[in-house]
Design a protein around this motif. Structure first.
Motif, short mmCIF file in Angstrom:
data_model
loop_
_atom_site.label_atom_id
_atom_site.label_comp_id
_atom_site.label_asym_id
_atom_site.label_seq_id
_atom_site.Cartn_x
_atom_site.Cartn_y
_atom_site.Cartn_z
N LYS A 181 0.80 -1.22 0.00
CA LYS A 181 0.00 0.00 0.00
C LYS A 181 0.84 1.29 0.00
O LYS A 181 0.59 2.19 -0.80
N TYR A 207 2.42 1.57 -3.46
CA TYR A 207 1.44 1.89 -4.49
C TYR A 207 0.97 3.34 -4.35
O TYR A 207 0.78 4.04 -5.35
N SER A 208 0.82 3.75 -3.09
CA SER A 208 0.42 5.13 -2.85
C SER A 208 1.44 6.09 -3.46
O SER A 208 1.09 7.08 -4.09
N LEU A 212 1.13 6.15 -7.24
CA LEU A 212 -0.02 6.94 -7.70
C LEU A 212 0.26 8.42 -7.56
O LEU A 212 -0.15 9.23 -8.39
N PHE A 234 -0.28 10.71 -10.71
CA PHE A 234 -1.41 11.64 -10.79
C PHE A 234 -1.22 12.89 -9.94
O PHE A 234 -2.10 13.73 -9.90
N GLU A 293 -1.68 13.06 -7.03
CA GLU A 293 -2.58 12.92 -5.89
C GLU A 293 -2.89 11.43 -5.75
O GLU A 293 -3.37 10.79 -6.66
N ALA A 294 -2.57 10.91 -4.63
CA ALA A 294 -2.83 9.50 -4.41
C ALA A 294 -4.13 9.38 -3.65
O ALA A 294 -5.09 10.07 -3.94
N ASP A 295 -4.20 8.49 -2.71
CA ASP A 295 -5.31 8.47 -1.79
C ASP A 295 -5.39 9.88 -1.20
O ASP A 295 -4.44 10.35 -0.60
N PRO A 296 -6.48 10.58 -1.43
CA PRO A 296 -6.51 11.98 -1.02
C PRO A 296 -6.37 12.16 0.48
O PRO A 296 -6.17 13.28 0.93
N LYS A 333 -11.20 20.88 -0.38
CA LYS A 333 -11.27 19.88 -1.44
C LYS A 333 -10.67 18.55 -0.98
O LYS A 333 -11.25 17.50 -1.18
N THR A 336 -12.73 14.97 -0.38
CA THR A 336 -12.46 13.74 -1.10
C THR A 336 -12.33 12.56 -0.13
O THR A 336 -12.68 11.45 -0.46
N MET A 388 -15.60 11.24 0.49
CA MET A 388 -16.22 10.58 -0.66
C MET A 388 -15.80 9.13 -0.79
O MET A 388 -16.26 8.44 -1.69
N GLN A 389 -14.97 8.66 0.09
CA GLN A 389 -14.50 7.28 -0.05
C GLN A 389 -15.57 6.25 0.26
O GLN A 389 -15.42 5.10 -0.08
#
Lengths: 462, 642
Positions: B98, B101-102, B105, B109, B111-114, B388, B392, B395-396
């Protein structure tokens, strides 16, 4: 249990495949049945009884119909019993509350009162397995298939976990011979793994990231037109990759066990008309409705007017199959309307020779409008959303704030939908240049699932 | 069997015909098939054998989920629940993959897991705690300091020794571990500290000793909280700075099982409390602590936490508990028997309890000798600009259906109702998971310290149900038995805090609730609504009254109306409670409650008849003897039936 859960992927599936591999051939259907019951009862053991009721009802009905027909009678009473039992289950668990709520104002207007009907939690997959068992009994009645006398084999057909809870709707005649005797091979298993991996990657890497964007769009009370279109586009891809991903996984699991399930999707967003769309979207449902509803109603054999009525009726019921909500009814009516329009204009359309791309774009536009009704929580919500899409909303639009991962998912989804190979080609041809990227996508999806979790499959609710 | 023998045609309902060549060599087919089974199986075997040793590696969200599961009060016997309890967190593969991978990401991007920023050397940060406030810092510092100073003055007047622990940010102390692209920020720690000290408060400097010892591992790398060493340093410098002596105490050691850790005798002596068996006594695997509660006869309880790495013992006084399971939500303060030990543990709190702390002190329910108010710097200086990111995070939650419940007054947004399964109009299925909830990503953000309230009306059809009011850092559960529900859930919130608002669940599967109405109430900012004068302590006699003057006049809401919060109290208010609205034009509008109100209660007053009028204050008069008080007036959001 769902395919994209930790327990299924890492414990249930490897353990089941290992046990299945060492089970003697004669007991393999038993193994599948027991595993399927565990799979289905994982979160709600009590619902297994409901499924067993449907199994027993249709097993007995099939046998009695065959027995009656062997003595020169039709066995119609047993067919009716099966239909009443299965549709009664559906009506009770899925539609009773909706009907009561919908009829209450009308009945009240006449001065009567309806008793309170408490809503019941919808058993997972009930719409799928009742349609499967009904098709079996109807086919036996029509003498299209022989009645299954082995109860274990019949239990295996009804409960088979790969396609149990979200389709595709597998009709008995499709796999009847494979229940009795099926072949297993490395290449078949390999193709099954590819199909499963493809579906899993579609679900986790595309459908799930897009779900947050679609959910946000439909949660907003007002949206700018651009965001509203973005939201419905995200939903269109989410539902396609979610549902077709599940179907791919089901087909893949079937192949691993030696079964050949029917395909459920054939690049639906390539459709050049709504008629074409329904040949490509949820094929197992549309063919079921065609064979067991549209054709018995007369199909297109009784004149134009009757054909249109039949089309409208079938699509209305098809909409209602998805859920007890007026939004699904309107969605079904909307689809039926365009089917009728296309049939009416079939001649001129053929003469005008539209470019293929124009037909695809127009159809996709119509499908997007339809998805608004499908996704909205009620009709006013759908109207509000459509107003936002076309800039007719008075209120100030909220901003969705899409993230880079949303745009990436949308871009990849578009490429796959309009320029990619269909999964069946990928699986059937199994070219080496596709196999390795698919492995990467699958293992990446596993990582991503650890990281983000997974969103429930959309079609579980139907 | 060769591939070409697979020939079911699509028209017959079978799989499509094979088209094209089948080019994958058999060794690769075998490799793919074997790796598929073996790797998945190996992962399963390894997960099954993994102890909950370092759950923080798996991440906050997973750990919180596991804590909920571990503490589930009722088992419904399903295999699903069994699985969740036994194996959910036990994944060495996930704990390794994890963070990597984070990071991947993040680089891909930006931004990974916000909810997580992955820094260097495996350090995690939370985005909303990293960024500095951009402008008008002095003005905002003063604005934040004012209510705190008011509380401080009142507490000091009551003879309480008050200290403020201003907690530095991990992103400042461990700035060298921030990910690429995030510049170290100086923060506003010293600005706040000076402002508080100018107003007469004692604020020990924690930033300097933390900066000097930054190499000593003061924070967990994969967490946002202090390590045991960080807690030790904080305790040392807070108590030294305040002149409070901390007794030597033995650490209790790492808990090996779920047995509660014996409490020192001196804790039980405090306020004559006794330890009662209670279902909330539990072990929290994430925070590695054991919690249990002492109850006193009047319903007051003290929530005791023992945790191995931190201070030897601390007490959290959370308020008043009522016989029906309701209680006021907020942490009032953290105590040790004698003397006070700073609260330095991660998790539930703390939240700046301006409003309710005052009320508890006024009611005499809490009378500490010393009180430490813990104030993380990031709350004041960071969150206002990071909506923001926080949105997010909210929103998970997996959702299927979203239903708006209408805009919230003063909240700058709207709330939605999320439900995984809607059984009918207003009827929702509840599960042991926390999945039915209200939230509005990024929008429900209190503009200032004040009171938020949710009122839920409906009926639990099959249950029981549990309602949870929550923010990003705390929650409060209410048990709802089968039957009619009319639950008002008050909640004190600080500036810029985001709310998960209300989550409904049930410890059993198949539970159902019908929600007739769900009202969201946002308070006027307490900085603007000021109490007219000091309030007497203890029970009020017959004919009591209280008056609130709004420093900023408020237009009467056309929709909804005013909410009057009453309580805390263990008693009900008889019918006939009077509310007098003072209007700008000098008129006084008198309203009388039609029914008894059980405190803590919200009396909802329809003000639609007062449209276009401006309210400048209000007064509440009690008709009979009751232990109650007016906490605040509030604006009510327009209500919409679900």
């Amino acid at each position: 249990m769902v395919f994209s859960s930790h327990v299924f992927l890492y414990v249930f599936l490897p353990a089941f495949l290992a046990v299945y591999a060492i089970t003697p051939r004669g007991l393999r259907s038993t193994t599948i049945s027991l595993a399927s019951l565990l799979f289905y009862g994982w979160s709600r053991p009590d619902l297994v009884l409901l499924m067993l009721f449907s199994t027993v009802l249709d097993y007995v009905s099939g046998l009695r119909i065959a027995h009656a027909q062997s003595r020169g009678r039709t066995g119609r009473a047993w067919l009716i019993l099966s239909m009443v039992g299965n549709l009664g289950m559906l009506a009770t668990f899925k539609y009773a509350h909706f009907l009561a709520q919908s009829l209450r104002p009308l009945v009240h207007h006449w001065g009567w009162t309806l008793p309170e009907w408490e809503p019941i939690a919808l058993p997972v997959g009930i719409s799928f397995y009742t349609f499967q068992t009904m098709s079996y009994t109807i086919d036996v009645f029509r003498r299209d298939v022989e009645a299954q006398r082995n109860p274990i084999d019949f239990l295996c057909f009804v409960t088979m976990f790969p396609q149990l809870v979200a389709g595709p709707i597998v009709r008995y005649h499709t796999i009847a011979h494979e229940i009795r005797s099926r072949q297993h091979s490395l290449s078949l298993f390999f193709r099954g793994v590819l199909a499963f991996q493809s579906g899993f990657a579609k679900k986790i890497l595309i459908a799930d990231p897009l779900s947050t964007l679609a959910d946000s769009a439909f949660a907003a009370t007002s949206l700018a037109p651009g965001d509203a279109w973005l939201g419905i586009l995200a939903y269109a891809f989410q539902i396609y990759f979610d549902f077709s991903g599940y179907s791919d996984m089901a087909i893949g699991l079937g192949l691993m066990l030696g079964f050949h399930f029917p395909i459920n999707f054939d690049r639906p967003y390539w459709a050049r008309s709504i008629t074409d769309f329904w040949r490509r979207w949820h094929i197992s449902l549309s063919t079921w409705l065609r064979d067991y509803l549209y054709v018995p109603l007369g199909g297109n054999r009784k004149g134009s007017l009757r054909t249109y009525v039949n089309l409208a009726l079938v699509m209305l019921l098809g909409g209602l199959w998805h859920g007890a909500n007026w939004t699904f009814v309107v969605w079904g009516a909307y689809q039926g309307f365009w089917l009728i329009v296309e049939r009416l204009l079939a001649g001129p359309i053929a003469r005008w020779r539209f470019p293929r791309a124009l037909g695809i774009a127009w159809t996709f536009f119509l499908v997007l409008i339809g998805w608004v009704f499908f996704r909205a929580k009620d009709l006013p919500h759908a109207i509000d959303y459509l107003s936002a899409m076309f800039g007719l909303s008075d209120s100030v639009g909220q901003t969705l704030g899409p993230r880079p991962i949303h745009f990436t998912a949308l871009g990849v989804a578009s490429l796959i939908v309009w320029f990619g190979k269909p999964t069946r080609d990928l699986v059937d041809q199994a070219r080496i240049q596709w196999v390795l990227p698919l492995q990467a996508a699958f293992w990446w999806a596993l990582l991503h699932m650890d990281y983000e979790g997974h969103v429930p499959f959309l079609y579980f609710q139907f | 069997m060769s591939p070409s023998s697979i020939s079911n045609s699509e028209e017959r309902g079978g799989t499509p015909e094979i088209r094209g060549a089948f080019t994958t060599p058999r060794f690769l087919q075998a490799g793919v098939a074997l790796s598929f089974i073996l790797l998945l199986g190996a992962r399963g075997v390894s997960d099954l054998g993994w102890p909950i040793a370092r759950p923080e590696l798996v991440g906050n969200e997973r750990a919180k989920e596991a804590a909920l599961v571990a503490n589930a009060r009722v088992s419904d016997g399903s295999l699903f629940r069994w699985w969740e309890r036994q194996w959910r967190l036990r994944s060495p593969a996930a704990s390794v993959s994890k963070p990597l991978y984070s990071e991947a990401l993040l680089s891909l991007f930006k931004e990974a897991d916000p909810s997580i920023l992955v820094g260097k050397d495996g350090f995690f940060f939370q985005p909303h705690r990293v960024r500095p406030r951009k402008s008008n810092l002095d003005e905002l510092v003063a604005e934040d300091a004012r209510p705190l100073a008011a509380l401080h003055r009142r507490l000091v007047a009551l003879g309480i020794d008050v200290g403020v622990a201003l907690l530095p940010r991990k992103s400042v102390i461990c700035a060298d571990k921030l990910p690429h692209g995030f510049d170290p920020v100086a923060g506003s720690y010293q600005s706040y500290r000076r402002a508080f000290e100018d107003l007469g408060m004692r604020v020990p400097d924690l930033l300097t000793p933390f900066m000097e010892r930054r190499e000593s591992g003061l924070y967990f790398p994969a967490d946002t909280h202090w390590s045991p060493e960080g807690e030790r340093i904080a305790a040392e410098f807070v108590t030294r700075g305040l002149g409070w002596q901390v007794p030597e105490a033995q650490r209790v050691g790492a808990p090996r099982n779920l047995d509660p850790i014996p409490a020192p005798a001196d804790l039980r002596k405090l306020a004559g409390l006794r330890l009662l068996p209670h279902p909330t006594q539990h072990f929290d695997p994430y925070h590695q602590q054991t919690q249990f509660r002492f109850y006193a006869a009047d319903g007051t309880y003290i929530h005791y936490l023992a945790y191995p790495g931190g201070p030897p013992a601390s007490l959290m006084v959370t308020g008043t508990s009522y016989s029906d399971g309701r209680m006021f939500p907020q942490t009032v303060g953290w105590y040790c028997a004698e003397p006070v030990i700073p609260e330095t543990r991660p998790g539930i709190g703390p939240i700046l309890p301006i409003g309710l702390a005052m009320q508890h002190v006024r009611e005499g329910q809490v009378m500490p000798k010393r009180l430490l108010i813990e104030l993380p710097e990031f709350w004041m200086c960071c969150q206002a600009s990071t909506r923001k990111e926080i949105s997010t995070v909210l929103m998970q939650c997996p959702t299927v259906d979203l239903q708006p419940i209408g805009p919230t007054a003063n909240a700058g947004g709207e709330a939605v109702f999320r439900s995984p399964r809607v059984l009918g109009p207003g009827i929702h299925e509840l599960t042991p998971e926390w999945k039915v909830e209200t939230t509005r990503p990024g929008k429900i953000q209190n503009p200032g310290t004040g009171i938020l309230s949710i009122r839920l009306r409906g009926e639990v059809l099959h249950g029981p149900a549990i309602a949870r009011v929550s923010s990003i850092s705390a929650f409060l559960d209410y048990e709802l038995p089968v039957g009619a529900v009319d639950l008002a859930m008050p909640w004190v919130a600080t500036r810029a805090e985001c709310f998960g608002l209300l989550a409904l669940s049930s410890p059993v599967t198949g539970a159902k609730i019908r929600i007739d109405s769900l009202e969201l109430v946002m308070d006027l900012d307490l900085a603007r609504a000021q109490l007219a004068g000091p309030l007497p302590l203890g029970s009020r006699e017959s004919g009591w009254s209280q008056r609130v003057v709004f420093s900023a006049p408020v237009p009467a809401p056309r929709l909804g109306g005013l909410a009057v919060f009453l309580g805390p109290s263990a008693h009900s208010h008889p019918p006939g409670l009077e509310l007098i609205l003072e209007l700008e034009n000098g008129d006084r509008k008198r309203l009388v409650s039609p029914e008894a109100l059980e405190a803590p209660a919200i009396w909802l007053v329809d003000t639609s008849a007062l449209a276009d009028q401006v309210i400048v204050g209000l007064e509440v008069r009690g008709p009979g003897s009751a232990s109650a008080g007016l906490v605040s007036g509030a604006m009510i959001a327009p209500m919409k039936r679900l």
